[in-house]
Scaffold this motif. Structure first.
Motif, mmCIF file in Angstrom:
data_model
loop_
_atom_site.group_PDB
_atom_site.id
_atom_site.type_symbol
_atom_site.label_atom_id
_atom_site.label_comp_id
_atom_site.label_asym_id
_atom_site.label_seq_id
_atom_site.Cartn_x
_atom_site.Cartn_y
_atom_site.Cartn_z
ATOM 1 N N ALA A 106 0.830 -1.206 0.000
ATOM 2 C CA ALA A 106 0.000 0.000 0.000
ATOM 3 C C ALA A 106 0.864 1.256 0.000
ATOM 4 C CB ALA A 106 -0.927 -0.004 1.210
ATOM 5 N N ALA A 107 1.970 1.240 0.750
ATOM 6 C CA ALA A 107 2.879 2.379 0.760
ATOM 7 C C ALA A 107 3.466 2.612 -0.626
ATOM 8 C CB ALA A 107 3.994 2.152 1.776
ATOM 9 N N LEU A 108 3.768 1.539 -1.320
ATOM 10 C CA LEU A 108 4.313 1.615 -2.671
ATOM 11 C C LEU A 108 3.303 2.206 -3.643
ATOM 12 C CD1 LEU A 108 6.649 0.828 -4.623
ATOM 13 C CD2 LEU A 108 5.525 -1.388 -4.880
ATOM 14 N N GLN A 109 2.051 1.829 -3.502
ATOM 15 C CA GLN A 109 1.018 2.211 -4.458
ATOM 16 C C GLN A 109 0.165 3.398 -4.006
ATOM 17 O OE1 GLN A 109 -0.726 -1.872 -4.571
ATOM 18 N NE2 GLN A 109 -0.306 -1.771 -6.762
ATOM 19 N N LEU A 110 0.495 3.991 -2.879
ATOM 20 C CA LEU A 110 -0.370 5.007 -2.278
ATOM 21 C C LEU A 110 -0.823 6.112 -3.226
ATOM 22 C CD1 LEU A 110 -1.783 5.906 0.308
ATOM 23 C CD2 LEU A 110 0.285 7.181 0.922
ATOM 24 N N PRO A 111 0.050 6.687 -4.060
ATOM 25 C CA PRO A 111 -0.423 7.779 -4.937
ATOM 26 C C PRO A 111 -1.554 7.370 -5.876
ATOM 27 C CG PRO A 111 1.969 7.746 -4.831
ATOM 28 C CD PRO A 111 1.496 6.466 -4.180
ATOM 29 N N GLN A 112 -1.646 6.094 -6.218
ATOM 30 C CA GLN A 112 -2.692 5.630 -7.125
ATOM 31 C C GLN A 112 -3.935 5.129 -6.394
ATOM 32 O OE1 GLN A 112 0.657 4.211 -7.663
ATOM 33 N NE2 GLN A 112 1.030 6.008 -8.931
ATOM 34 N N MET A 113 -3.914 5.163 -5.065
ATOM 35 C CA MET A 113 -5.023 4.606 -4.291
ATOM 36 C C MET A 113 -5.969 5.694 -3.797
ATOM 37 S SD MET A 113 -2.861 1.906 -1.938
ATOM 38 C CE MET A 113 -4.316 1.298 -1.075
ATOM 39 N N ALA A 114 -7.251 5.325 -3.658
ATOM 40 C CA ALA A 114 -8.228 6.253 -3.100
ATOM 41 C C ALA A 114 -7.876 6.609 -1.663
ATOM 42 C CB ALA A 114 -9.626 5.627 -3.160
ATOM 43 N N LEU A 115 -7.129 5.725 -1.004
ATOM 44 C CA LEU A 115 -6.721 5.944 0.377
ATOM 45 C C LEU A 115 -5.931 7.245 0.529
ATOM 46 C CD1 LEU A 115 -6.605 4.633 3.255
ATOM 47 C CD2 LEU A 115 -4.428 3.610 2.545
ATOM 48 N N ALA A 116 -5.220 7.637 -0.522
ATOM 49 C CA ALA A 116 -4.394 8.844 -0.467
ATOM 50 C C ALA A 116 -5.229 10.103 -0.253
ATOM 51 C CB ALA A 116 -3.569 8.975 -1.745
ATOM 52 N N ASP A 117 -6.513 10.050 -0.629
ATOM 53 C CA ASP A 117 -7.387 11.216 -0.507
ATOM 54 C C ASP A 117 -8.176 11.225 0.795
ATOM 55 O OD1 ASP A 117 -6.618 12.125 -3.066
ATOM 56 O OD2 ASP A 117 -8.050 10.738 -3.987
#
Length: 207
Positions: A106-117
């Motif tokens: 998740a840390a690796l993919q965070l910018p592409q995840m809805a979680l980032a918002d």
């Protein structure tokens, strides 16, 4: 109906099995605990510390969180560390990550995840993990990371968290007192059930 009954039934069966093999099994730690180790691991349900180390009640003092993070600003983590070292006087700390860690992915993919918002505890936690891993993640965030990349980041995370752990005040206090305390950074392989040591530091090396 989803009830607690299956878990309660398995609990009773487990307790009965233990008593049948040793009538004093539960009495041994009834009035105090004397664990030999503090285990700092991931909350992942596939990585239960006592099960994978074959430990009995009373042997491990355990703290688990997402991606086995060491955060000196987290009172929950630091209180566990302080209690284990200064009151229970454990002589070993095992910091354990695991391959296939969802927190690291998740840390690796965070910018592409809805979680980032999101403005949530989970989002802040994963964001913190991404910051901690820093340049190891920047420029290497594919939508679907290959297993080799993810496994390398898992090992990097263990080593990074280990370096933070050995610099915490409770650990430094114990080493300065010349009390025995050995610290190990390990990774767990889900496919084999094996632990592998990546890094370690002993009391003698800390002096």
């Amino acid at each position: 109906m989803n009830t607690l009954k299956p878990l309660l039934a398995r609990n009773r069966s487990w307790a009965l099995l233990k008593l049948n093999s040793d009538p004093h099994y539960f009495e041994q730690h009834l009035h105090q605990q004397q664990p030999h180790s503090l285990w700092i691991g991931c909350s992942d349900s596939r990585v239960p510390a006592e099960v994978l180390t074959g430990s009995h009640p009373g042997e491990l003092f355990v703290h688990r969180n997402i991606a086995n993070m060491v955060d000196p600003a987290d009172d929950n983590f630091m209180s566990v560390l302080q209690y284990a070292l200064h009151y229970l006087k454990v002589h070993r700390i095992v910091l354990c990550g695991h391959y296939g860690c969802g927190g690291v992915q998740a840390a690796l993919q965070l910018p592409q995840m809805a979680l980032a918002d999101e403005s949530s505890a989970l989002s802040r936690r994963i964001g913190q993990l991404r910051d901690v891993l820093g340049h190891k993640i920047e420029g290497a965030a594919p939508k679907t990371p290959d297993p080799e990349t993810l496994n390398h980041l898992v090992e990097t995370n263990v080593i990074t968290q280990f370096s933070r752990l050995v610099q915490t005040q409770p650990v430094l206090d114990v080493w300065r007192s010349q009390r025995e305390l050995n610290i190990y950074g390990c990774v767990y392989e889900l496919a084999t059930g094996h632990l592998k040591t990546l890094i370690e530091k002993t009391a003698e090396e800390a002096v």
